[in-house]
Scaffold this active site. Structure first.
Site, PDB file in Angstrom:
ATOM      1  N   ASP A  14       2.712  -0.411   3.725  1.00 23.61           N
ATOM      2  CA  ASP A  14       3.391   0.348   4.765  1.00 23.61           C
ATOM      3  C   ASP A  14       4.699   0.886   4.178  1.00 23.61           C
ATOM      4  OD1 ASP A  14       4.236   1.164   7.451  1.00 23.61           O
ATOM      5  OD2 ASP A  14       5.591  -0.557   7.341  1.00 23.61           O
ATOM      6  N   ASN A  36       1.951  -1.426  14.363  1.00 22.84           N
ATOM      7  CA  ASN A  36       0.799  -0.628  13.930  1.00 22.84           C
ATOM      8  C   ASN A  36       0.149  -1.177  12.659  1.00 22.84           C
ATOM      9  OD1 ASN A  36       2.971   0.082  12.273  1.00 22.84           O
ATOM     10  ND2 ASN A  36       2.304   2.203  12.046  1.00 22.84           N
TER      11      ASN A  36
END
Length: 259
Positions: free
Chosen positions: A9, A210
């Protein structure tokens, strides 16, 4: 297990609150590449938000837009758009409640409102350019993701859309809107399939809401020390903060770098 690919990420994982990649993280990724393990970015950001960061990190492949658009070594591999019917329903409801939207396409993003403070605050927090103004962009282009600007107290107003759309909060004034069932995991699975790799051969690092599905879609999921508390149950290991060698320490724990 010998891991062959690692997904990272960006916000809160590769970069800190100042949106800078710590020098130790850059070095750790370079050392990872020397071992033959493939580093890949997996982010909610659009491709046009990550170019300079990817270059600085030395990473050429990415899963972007929360799994909606995947590129492997410069070549598009997978895409997932939001159906026009779902967008129309979202646009209508947001207009009723006077909530602003930002539509994210493959190459550009546009807002349906000019100079809205929530848009300014949320997008500026990413330290990227502001969107243009084109309220009809969703009608003419493929849309992979939308920013819905509202506070958490107003999220319930969109419950009627949850059969078609998925909402994930990433900022006090903004949520990502994806197709129902959408996640980074979809893009990761497409890339693993392309490379002939199993989930057990993959590692992923994340810190946000997420990232839940992503950590479950790999053999070893690492949550950063600065992660949202709700992410921690999905991780196999919790490393240190992004500014405290979190990437390096996680790679050491996975057996990919020496301590």
């Amino acid at each position: 297990m010998t891991y062959k690919i690692v997904f990272f990420d960006i916000d809160g994982t590769l970069v800190n609150e100042e949106k800078q990649i710590p020098a130790d993280t850059v070095k750790a990724i370079a050392e990872l590449k020397e071992t033959g393990v493939e580093p890949v970015i997996a982010t909610g950001r659009a491709p046009y938000f990550i170019k300079s960061l990817a270059e600085e990190a030395g990473i050429s492949s990415f899963v972007s837009l929360n799994g909606g658009y995947v590129v492997y070594k410069g070549e598009p591999l997978y895409s997932r758009i939001i159906p026009k019917s779902s967008l129309e329903a979202l646009v209508k409801l947001a207009a009723e409640h006077k909530h602003s939207l930002v539509f994210e396409g493959e190459h550009a993003f546009f807002a349906d409102t000019e100079d809205h403070p929530f848009i300014t605050e949320s997008v500026m927090s990413l330290k990227v350019d502001m969107p243009g103004y084109n309220p009809d962009f969703w009608r003419t282009d493929d849309i992979y993701q939308v920013f819905l600007h509202c506070e958490s107290k107003d999220e319930h107003l969109y419950e009627s859309l949850l059969n078609e759309l998925k909402l994930i909060r990433w900022h006090p004034q903004a949520m990502d809107v994806l197709p129902a069932g959408g996640s980074k995991a979809q893009g990761i699975e497409a890339l693993l399939d392309k490379l002939g790799l199993t989930k057990e051969e993959a590692v992923a690092f994340g810190d946000g809401l997420n990232d839940k599905e992503m950590l479950e879609a790999v053999g070893f999921g690492v949550a950063m020390g600065n992660s949202h508390p709700d992410l921690l149950p999905y991780a196999d290991y919790v490393t240190t903060d992004v500014n405290e060698g979190g990437i390096r320490n996680g790679l050491i724990k996975a057996g990919l770098l020496k301590g």
